[in-house]
Write an enzyme that holds these catalytic residues in place. Sequence first.
Site, mmCIF file in Angstrom:
data_model
loop_
_atom_site.group_PDB
_atom_site.id
_atom_site.type_symbol
_atom_site.label_atom_id
_atom_site.label_comp_id
_atom_site.label_asym_id
_atom_site.label_seq_id
_atom_site.Cartn_x
_atom_site.Cartn_y
_atom_site.Cartn_z
ATOM 1 C CE LYS A 190 29.455 31.678 87.296
ATOM 2 N NZ LYS A 190 28.299 31.584 86.392
HETATM 3 C C1 E4P Z 1 29.220 32.246 83.152
HETATM 4 O O1 E4P Z 1 29.431 31.481 84.045
HETATM 5 C C2 E4P Z 1 27.983 33.012 82.957
HETATM 6 O O2 E4P Z 1 26.911 32.283 83.496
HETATM 7 C C3 E4P Z 1 27.653 33.242 81.512
HETATM 8 O O3 E4P Z 1 28.603 32.717 80.646
HETATM 9 C C4 E4P Z 1 27.167 34.605 81.187
HETATM 10 O O4 E4P Z 1 26.897 34.679 79.808
HETATM 11 P P1 E4P Z 1 26.019 35.837 79.145
HETATM 12 O O5 E4P Z 1 26.886 37.042 79.023
HETATM 13 O O6 E4P Z 1 25.644 35.286 77.813
HETATM 14 O O7 E4P Z 1 24.847 36.056 80.060
#
Ligand code: E4P
Length: 229
Positions: free
Chosen positions: A97
């Site tokens: 990522k």
């Molecule tokens: C995606 O890969 C992120 O980890 C995640 O969806 C972030 O979500 P949040 O905005 O609820 O922290």
Amino acid sequence: MDNLRENLIHAISMKFFIDTADLDEIQEAADMGVLDGVTTNPSLMAKVGVSDVKSHYLKICEMVDGDVSAEVISTDYAGIVAEGRELVKIHPNITVKVPMIQDGVKAIKTLASEGIKINCTLIFNAAQALVAAKAGAKYVSPFIGRLDDIGQDGMDLIEQIRVIFDNYKIETQILAASVRHQQHLLSCMLLGADVATMPFNVIDKMIKHPLTDSGLEKFLADHAKMVNR
Ligand code: E4P
């Protein structure tokens, strides 16, 4: 008959990922048969107090038959590339990522050309998604909940990326992230997101309806009356 489940799920192309580093939640979702992958981020890893990051990722990969996003914490090209190459040694399910920053885009190009799967994260507009796709990302992660938080409609972004990717036959998958509730999920499905990643509570709520509960209660009460007659 043995392959019935396999045939059925093969026909379902929208994938559900869980957005957590909590092993119990991952196991619970995996046991329900709804899990196609996992996304994590440094905040989620910190939330469960992970001390040995690599062994934690390995445990997750062994629990789920699908892509597991492991986020780099470097922000410079060389650091991101080095981290990405190390992360993929953990398990074939690892997807690196990478944040949508200039060095990240350069690193995506390098890592993707080595056959490494990339999830480009922190996407907040369609141009960012297109750049990530052109660099070679397997997934782009638009954060819909965080857009809603600042008064924009996160779903507009999913719709725009879907149209652009379809217009140009781009195979990068739209991984709807920052999904906060079932309505988000429903809209993602209607708009054609390829994947939605969501916290455990959204998966849990997906299977619940008050009319299911009251209906079941009545069926069981009527059955009890019948057998106790
Ligand atoms: C995606 O890969 C992120 O980890 C995640 O969806 C972030 O979500 P949040 O905005 O609820 O922290």
